[in-house]
Design a protein around this motif. Sequence first.
Motif, PDB file in Angstrom:
ATOM      1  N   ALA A  93       0.810  -1.227   0.000  1.00  0.00           N
ATOM      2  CA  ALA A  93       0.000   0.000   0.000  1.00  0.00           C
ATOM      3  C   ALA A  93       0.842   1.277   0.000  1.00  0.00           C
ATOM      4  O   ALA A  93       0.544   2.202  -0.763  1.00  0.00           O
ATOM      5  N   PRO A  94       1.890   1.400   0.806  1.00  0.00           N
ATOM      6  CA  PRO A  94       2.686   2.641   0.744  1.00  0.00           C
ATOM      7  C   PRO A  94       3.382   2.836  -0.603  1.00  0.00           C
ATOM      8  O   PRO A  94       3.639   3.965  -1.014  1.00  0.00           O
ATOM      9  N   ALA A 127       2.084   2.202  -3.505  1.00  0.00           N
ATOM     10  CA  ALA A 127       1.097   2.588  -4.500  1.00  0.00           C
ATOM     11  C   ALA A 127       0.648   4.031  -4.351  1.00  0.00           C
ATOM     12  O   ALA A 127      -0.138   4.502  -5.162  1.00  0.00           O
ATOM     13  N   GLN A 128       1.114   4.747  -3.363  1.00  0.00           N
ATOM     14  CA  GLN A 128       0.693   6.132  -3.169  1.00  0.00           C
ATOM     15  C   GLN A 128       1.342   7.031  -4.208  1.00  0.00           C
ATOM     16  O   GLN A 128       2.460   6.797  -4.657  1.00  0.00           O
ATOM     17  N   GLN A 129       0.619   8.079  -4.587  1.00  0.00           N
ATOM     18  CA  GLN A 129       1.108   8.997  -5.601  1.00  0.00           C
ATOM     19  C   GLN A 129       2.154   9.933  -5.001  1.00  0.00           C
ATOM     20  O   GLN A 129       1.983  10.437  -3.893  1.00  0.00           O
ATOM     21  N   VAL A 130       3.223  10.163  -5.761  1.00  0.00           N
ATOM     22  CA  VAL A 130       4.290  11.053  -5.334  1.00  0.00           C
ATOM     23  C   VAL A 130       4.212  12.308  -6.192  1.00  0.00           C
ATOM     24  O   VAL A 130       4.244  12.234  -7.422  1.00  0.00           O
ATOM     25  N   ASN A 131       4.092  13.455  -5.563  1.00  0.00           N
ATOM     26  CA  ASN A 131       4.040  14.718  -6.293  1.00  0.00           C
ATOM     27  C   ASN A 131       5.452  15.274  -6.438  1.00  0.00           C
ATOM     28  O   ASN A 131       6.135  15.514  -5.448  1.00  0.00           O
TER      29      ASN A 131
END
Length: 97
Positions: A12-13, A15-19
């Motif tokens: 899960a971590p 798959a988080q979006q990185v800006n």
Amino acid sequence: MTTSQLLTDTIAPLAQQVNITPEQPPGANGLIKIVNWLSWFVMLAGIAALIYAGGKFAWERWHGGAVEAPKIVLGALVGGIIATSAGTIMTQITSAK
């Protein structure tokens, strides 16, 4: 804890979006200036090759002999197409959407 829950908690971590905000690197203005100069040089070299090939066409037509001018014209045209396409492709790749 089940295997699927452990796997989900682990992935899960990731798959988080990185800006990411793009920044121009130091010295980029000088590099852009050099690339612009090179593109002008490539264009002028292509024009000079076409003018040279035109003169060679006339010389070969007047004096006979081996026909080499079409190869020069073809090379100048292919080189121009590649140089022009490279700039367009890089502009499309680097443009922000």
